[in-house]
Structures are given as structure tokens and as C-alpha cells.
Design an enzyme around this catalytic site. Structure first.
Site, PDB file in Angstrom:
ATOM      1  N   LYS A  28       0.734  -1.244   0.048  1.00 38.37           N
ATOM      2  CA  LYS A  28      -0.073   0.217   0.090  1.00 38.37           C
ATOM      3  C   LYS A  28       0.883   1.297   0.014  1.00 38.37           C
ATOM      4  O   LYS A  28       0.609   2.300  -0.679  1.00 38.37           O
ATOM      5  CB  LYS A  28      -1.011  -0.166   1.177  1.00 38.37           C
ATOM      6  CG  LYS A  28      -1.599  -1.097   1.489  1.00 38.37           C
ATOM      7  CD  LYS A  28      -2.719  -1.077   2.621  1.00 38.37           C
ATOM      8  CE  LYS A  28      -1.895  -0.913   3.836  1.00 38.37           C
ATOM      9  NZ  LYS A  28      -1.065  -2.242   4.219  1.00 38.37           N
ATOM     10  N   ARG A 103      -9.397   1.290   8.637  1.00 39.17           N
ATOM     11  CA  ARG A 103      -9.072   0.071   8.971  1.00 39.17           C
ATOM     12  C   ARG A 103     -10.112  -0.743   9.692  1.00 39.17           C
ATOM     13  O   ARG A 103     -10.052  -1.813  10.182  1.00 39.17           O
ATOM     14  CB  ARG A 103      -7.982  -0.072   9.865  1.00 39.17           C
ATOM     15  CG  ARG A 103      -6.393  -0.055   9.184  1.00 39.17           C
ATOM     16  CD  ARG A 103      -5.437   0.162  10.374  1.00 39.17           C
ATOM     17  NE  ARG A 103      -4.276  -0.592   9.828  1.00 39.17           N
ATOM     18  CZ  ARG A 103      -3.197  -0.259   9.094  1.00 39.17           C
ATOM     19  NH1 ARG A 103      -3.100   0.951   8.797  1.00 39.17           N
ATOM     20  NH2 ARG A 103      -2.102  -1.103   9.010  1.00 39.17           N
ATOM     21  N   ARG A 140      11.907  -6.747   5.244  1.00 36.27           N
ATOM     22  CA  ARG A 140      11.893  -5.297   4.707  1.00 36.27           C
ATOM     23  C   ARG A 140      13.139  -4.441   5.931  1.00 36.27           C
ATOM     24  O   ARG A 140      13.077  -4.822   7.052  1.00 36.27           O
ATOM     25  CB  ARG A 140      10.666  -4.569   5.114  1.00 36.27           C
ATOM     26  CG  ARG A 140      10.668  -3.302   5.458  1.00 36.27           C
ATOM     27  CD  ARG A 140       9.321  -2.560   5.499  1.00 36.27           C
ATOM     28  NE  ARG A 140       8.270  -3.003   6.353  1.00 36.27           N
ATOM     29  CZ  ARG A 140       7.090  -2.541   6.512  1.00 36.27           C
ATOM     30  NH1 ARG A 140       6.660  -1.818   5.477  1.00 36.27           N
ATOM     31  NH2 ARG A 140       6.302  -3.166   7.429  1.00 36.27           N
ATOM     32  N   ARG A 168      11.934  -2.595  10.979  1.00 41.21           N
ATOM     33  CA  ARG A 168      10.687  -1.944  11.512  1.00 41.21           C
ATOM     34  C   ARG A 168      10.430  -2.685  12.863  1.00 41.21           C
ATOM     35  O   ARG A 168      10.240  -3.919  12.728  1.00 41.21           O
ATOM     36  CB  ARG A 168       9.594  -1.772  10.607  1.00 41.21           C
ATOM     37  CG  ARG A 168       8.822  -0.421  10.935  1.00 41.21           C
ATOM     38  CD  ARG A 168       7.947  -0.027   9.762  1.00 41.21           C
ATOM     39  NE  ARG A 168       6.658  -0.694  10.093  1.00 41.21           N
ATOM     40  CZ  ARG A 168       5.575  -0.605   9.234  1.00 41.21           C
ATOM     41  NH1 ARG A 168       5.629   0.192   7.991  1.00 41.21           N
ATOM     42  NH2 ARG A 168       4.438  -0.896   9.719  1.00 41.21           N
ATOM     43  N   ARG A 179      -0.578  -8.795  13.661  1.00 43.38           N
ATOM     44  CA  ARG A 179      -1.003  -7.543  12.748  1.00 43.38           C
ATOM     45  C   ARG A 179      -1.819  -8.569  11.493  1.00 43.38           C
ATOM     46  O   ARG A 179      -2.807  -7.777  11.169  1.00 43.38           O
ATOM     47  CB  ARG A 179       0.168  -7.064  12.060  1.00 43.38           C
ATOM     48  CG  ARG A 179       0.911  -6.087  12.903  1.00 43.38           C
ATOM     49  CD  ARG A 179       2.120  -5.740  12.277  1.00 43.38           C
ATOM     50  NE  ARG A 179       2.227  -4.937  10.930  1.00 43.38           N
ATOM     51  CZ  ARG A 179       3.162  -4.693  10.248  1.00 43.38           C
ATOM     52  NH1 ARG A 179       4.496  -5.291  10.729  1.00 43.38           N
ATOM     53  NH2 ARG A 179       2.969  -3.873   9.192  1.00 43.38           N
TER      54      ARG A 179
HETATM   55  P1  AP5 Z   1       4.852  -1.328   1.905  1.00 42.52           P
HETATM   56  O1  AP5 Z   1       4.585  -0.515   0.641  1.00 42.52           O
HETATM   57  O2  AP5 Z   1       5.385  -0.693   3.079  1.00 42.52           O
HETATM   58  O3  AP5 Z   1       3.625  -2.237   2.226  1.00 42.52           O
HETATM   59  P2  AP5 Z   1       2.319  -1.919   3.272  1.00 42.52           P
HETATM   60  O4  AP5 Z   1       1.100  -2.283   2.622  1.00 42.52           O
HETATM   61  O5  AP5 Z   1       2.292  -0.397   3.124  1.00 42.52           O
HETATM   62  O6  AP5 Z   1       2.848  -2.487   4.470  1.00 42.52           O
HETATM   63  P3  AP5 Z   1       2.889  -1.705   6.052  1.00 42.52           P
HETATM   64  O7  AP5 Z   1       3.615  -2.930   6.691  1.00 42.52           O
HETATM   65  O8  AP5 Z   1       3.520  -0.595   6.085  1.00 42.52           O
HETATM   66  O9  AP5 Z   1       1.584  -1.530   6.326  1.00 42.52           O
HETATM   67  P4  AP5 Z   1       0.748  -1.761   7.576  1.00 42.52           P
HETATM   68  O10 AP5 Z   1      -0.714  -1.479   7.307  1.00 42.52           O
HETATM   69  O11 AP5 Z   1       0.821  -2.922   8.479  1.00 42.52           O
HETATM   70  O12 AP5 Z   1       1.613  -0.490   8.579  1.00 42.52           O
HETATM   71  P5  AP5 Z   1       1.076   0.939   8.777  1.00 42.52           P
HETATM   72  O13 AP5 Z   1       2.443   1.583   8.898  1.00 42.52           O
HETATM   73  O14 AP5 Z   1       0.131   1.360   7.887  1.00 42.52           O
HETATM   74  O15 AP5 Z   1       5.722  -2.794   1.448  1.00 42.52           O
HETATM   75  C1  AP5 Z   1       6.219  -3.811   2.412  1.00 42.52           C
HETATM   76  C2  AP5 Z   1       7.504  -4.421   1.691  1.00 42.52           C
HETATM   77  O16 AP5 Z   1       7.440  -4.838   0.510  1.00 42.52           O
HETATM   78  C3  AP5 Z   1       8.642  -3.262   1.530  1.00 42.52           C
HETATM   79  O17 AP5 Z   1       9.845  -3.911   1.563  1.00 42.52           O
HETATM   80  C4  AP5 Z   1       8.630  -3.042   0.033  1.00 42.52           C
HETATM   81  O18 AP5 Z   1       9.873  -2.519  -0.457  1.00 42.52           O
HETATM   82  C5  AP5 Z   1       8.126  -4.462  -0.529  1.00 42.52           C
HETATM   83  N1  AP5 Z   1       7.280  -4.431  -1.828  1.00 42.52           N
HETATM   84  C6  AP5 Z   1       6.121  -3.619  -1.995  1.00 42.52           C
HETATM   85  N2  AP5 Z   1       5.549  -3.865  -3.201  1.00 42.52           N
HETATM   86  C7  AP5 Z   1       6.264  -4.903  -3.466  1.00 42.52           C
HETATM   87  C8  AP5 Z   1       6.064  -5.764  -4.596  1.00 42.52           C
HETATM   88  N3  AP5 Z   1       5.103  -5.569  -5.520  1.00 42.52           N
HETATM   89  N4  AP5 Z   1       6.841  -6.835  -4.853  1.00 42.52           N
HETATM   90  C9  AP5 Z   1       7.748  -7.127  -3.775  1.00 42.52           C
HETATM   91  N5  AP5 Z   1       7.926  -6.412  -2.785  1.00 42.52           N
HETATM   92  C10 AP5 Z   1       7.249  -5.252  -2.503  1.00 42.52           C
HETATM   93  O19 AP5 Z   1       0.525   0.883  10.464  1.00 42.52           O
HETATM   94  C11 AP5 Z   1       1.358   0.558  11.271  1.00 42.52           C
HETATM   95  C12 AP5 Z   1       0.430   0.423  12.561  1.00 42.52           C
HETATM   96  O20 AP5 Z   1       0.038   1.628  12.865  1.00 42.52           O
HETATM   97  C13 AP5 Z   1      -0.548  -0.489  12.615  1.00 42.52           C
HETATM   98  O21 AP5 Z   1      -0.362  -1.988  13.014  1.00 42.52           O
HETATM   99  C14 AP5 Z   1      -1.478   0.073  13.609  1.00 42.52           C
HETATM  100  O22 AP5 Z   1      -1.039  -0.212  14.953  1.00 42.52           O
HETATM  101  C15 AP5 Z   1      -1.129   1.807  13.435  1.00 42.52           C
HETATM  102  N6  AP5 Z   1      -2.342   2.208  12.699  1.00 42.52           N
HETATM  103  C16 AP5 Z   1      -2.048   2.833  11.306  1.00 42.52           C
HETATM  104  N7  AP5 Z   1      -3.277   3.134  10.972  1.00 42.52           N
HETATM  105  C17 AP5 Z   1      -4.162   2.851  11.806  1.00 42.52           C
HETATM  106  C18 AP5 Z   1      -5.623   2.986  11.666  1.00 42.52           C
HETATM  107  N8  AP5 Z   1      -6.187   3.804  10.660  1.00 42.52           N
HETATM  108  N9  AP5 Z   1      -6.215   2.618  12.629  1.00 42.52           N
HETATM  109  C19 AP5 Z   1      -5.501   2.135  13.761  1.00 42.52           C
HETATM  110  N10 AP5 Z   1      -4.340   1.829  13.878  1.00 42.52           N
HETATM  111  C20 AP5 Z   1      -3.694   2.320  12.751  1.00 42.52           C
END
Ligand code: AP5
Length: 231
Positions: A28, A103, A140, A168, A179
Site C-alpha cells: 500500500k 482500518r 523489509r 521496523r 497484525r
Molecule cells: P509496503 O509498501 O510498506 O507495504 P504496506 O502495505 O504499506 O505495509 P505496512 O507494513 O507499512 O502496512 P501496515 O498497514 O501494516 O502498516 P502501517 O504503517 O500502515 O511494502 C512492504 C515491503 O514489501 C517493503 O519492503 C516493499 O519494498 C516491499 N514491496 C512492496 N511492493 C512489492 C512488490 N510488488 N513486490 C515485492 N516487494 C514489494 O501501520 C502501522 C501500525 O500503525 C498498525 O499496525 C496500527 O497499529 C497503526 N495504525 C495505522 N493506521 C491505523 C488506523 N487507521 N487505525 C488504527 N491503527 C492504525
């Protein structure tokens, strides 16, 4: 489309409002960043906003850190408040890319209220098998300084700012398992929530990143054409 396409309140021309759905590691953030750059829309990542709050030691930071480090979600009322304030800033009035929000169904209902009268909400659901997600998150690395995801060819330092590359905190095995469970329980129902609208698009995220980007672009173009919104 649920919202009136094309014009917002007061007759102002509105762009597309993009929501990226998908499990942890689906890509994402990677795709949201590319899309935001290409279309000149602000990327609003709730994960980044929370990590910044943790780093700056502001009051919500400590509450957020406890939830994030355990792989749980931060409470809906806190998240809704953060996003509402952000979407009301001028740069988000004519389109945005939301990465990580909503979410929960409660957050989605709040978002509907926030964008009432704005351009169409286009929801992209990035789909990737669980074993691939686990592998991506285990390998990652991010920049300790600017938070960027490290590309595979960055070996020791961040190419953007020279910062050190680290894992991370929430990418540890146990936290990733939690998660993924939280995603299934609290976030997957959003696909049903949005499925009755004409603006949900499923994207195969288990392909090279450039191929995914092309699929995202095609989905956006299609949604814009269907909603009568110029890009
Ligand atoms: P990446 O692009 O970072 O993937 P992502 O889907 O953004 O993954 P995240 O782990 O960042 O998402 P998340 O939703 O768990 O975390 P967030 O920070 O939002 O890619 C991941 C890896 O894959 C990278 O190494 C990339 O290079 C690689 N990659 C990407 N595309 C690829 C491809 N096509 N092929 C191969 N490799 C690829 O949230 C973190 C925490 O914050 C949550 O757990 C929660 O505690 C809190 N939080 C955030 N938002 C909310 C909310 N709205 N409500 C409540 N809590 C929240």
C-alpha cells in the site's frame, strides 16, 4: 458512485479521493507514494503520522506506540480525529491518497461523513497471499532517519538521506502474526463494506512493483472516467 462526481461543496472542482486497502506488507505504502507523486495528490499515511508522533514524543505518541508495538490498532476515536484534521487542510481538498485508513468499519463510516460533498472515493484493495506478506515483512528494511522503505539494492544506507537501515519494530515474527490476525478480524470486513459501491477495485499485488503500479493507474483512470472526473 456514492458522492456527487466532479464538483464538491461550493461548486469547487474535486479530484479523486483514493483509499488503499490491504494487509500489512501488501505494498500500500509503495503504491500510494508512487500514485501521490504522479498525480500530485497528498499521500496521507496514518502509520507514518503515528510513527512521527512516537518520534516527537507528543501525547498520542505513547498510546500509539503501545498499540503498534503489540500489532494492535490505535483506537478509532484517535484515528478519526487525526484523519479529519488532515483532510481538512487545503492540499487535501481536491484529492488525496489515504494509506492505512480506514482500518475498521467505524473508521470507514466516519470517512464517508468526512468526504460527503467531495469527489468520488475510489477504493483499491491490494491482494497478496499471506506467505508472501510474511516474507516481505521479514526482509523489509527502513531508514532509521527518514522512514523510507529500503529498495532491495540499498545495502547499507538510505539512498535518500544516507540514514542507517534497520528492521521496523513491528516487523518481528510475533508482531507480524498479530497484525495479520488483526487485519483479518478488523480490516478485511471493509471489502464487504465497500463492495456494494461501483468504486471498489481489486489489485493483484503479488507482481513486480511496476506491474502493480500499472494496474493501479489503470484502475484510477477507469474510476475517473466512470465518475466524470478529469485527471
Ligand atoms: P509496503 O509498501 O510498506 O507495504 P504496506 O502495505 O504499506 O505495509 P505496512 O507494513 O507499512 O502496512 P501496515 O498497514 O501494516 O502498516 P502501517 O504503517 O500502515 O511494502 C512492504 C515491503 O514489501 C517493503 O519492503 C516493499 O519494498 C516491499 N514491496 C512492496 N511492493 C512489492 C512488490 N510488488 N513486490 C515485492 N516487494 C514489494 O501501520 C502501522 C501500525 O500503525 C498498525 O499496525 C496500527 O497499529 C497503526 N495504525 C495505522 N493506521 C491505523 C488506523 N487507521 N487505525 C488504527 N491503527 C492504525
Amino acid at each position: 458512485m456514492r458522492q456527487d462526481a466532479g464538483t464538491g461543496k461550493g461548486g469547487a472542482r474535486s479530484g479523486l479521493n483514493i483509499v488503499m486497502l490491504g494487509p500489512p506488507g501488501a505494498g500500500k505504502g509503495t503504491q500510494a507514494e508512487r500514485l501521490a507523486q504522479k498525480r500530485q495528490w497528498p499521500r496521507i499515511s496514518t502509520g507514518d503520522i503515528l510513527r512521527e508522533a512516537v518520534q516527537q514524543g507528543v501525547s498520542i505518541g505513547e498510546v500509539a506506540r503501545l498499540a503498534m508495538d503489540a500489532g494492535r490498532l490505535v483506537s478509532d476515536d484517535v484515528m478519526i480525529c487525526i484523519v479529519e484534521e488532515r483532510l481538512n487542510r487545503p492540499d487535501a481538498r481536491t484529492g488525496f491518497v489515504l494509506d492505512g485508513f480506514p482500518r475498521t468499519v467505524e473508521q470507514a463510516a466516519a470517512l464517508d461523513r468526512m468526504v460527503d460533498g467531495r469527489g468520488p472515493l475510489v477504493v483499491l484493495d491490494v491482494v497478496v497471499p499471506e506467505d508472501v506478506l510474511v516474507r516481505r515483512l521479514a526482509t523489509r528494511r527502513i531508514c532509521a532517519q527518514c522512514g523510507s522503505n529500503a529498495a532491495v539494492n540499498w545495502t547499507t544506507a538510505c539512498e535518500k538521506c544516507g540514514g542507517k537501515l534497520v528492521a521496523r519494530v513491528d516487523d518481528g515474527d510475533d508482531i507480524v502474526r498479530e497484525r495479520l490476525k488483526v487485519y483479518q478480524r478488523q480490516s478485511k470486513p471493509l471489502v464487504d463494506y465497500y463492495s456494494t459501491r461501483g468504486t471498489l477495485r481489486s489489485i493483484d499485488g503479488n507482481q513486480p512493483a511496476d506491474v502493480v503500479t500499472a494496474a493501479v493507474d489503470a484502475a484510477i483512470e477507469g474510476a475517473a472516467a466512470a465518475g466524470g472526473v478529469g485527471l
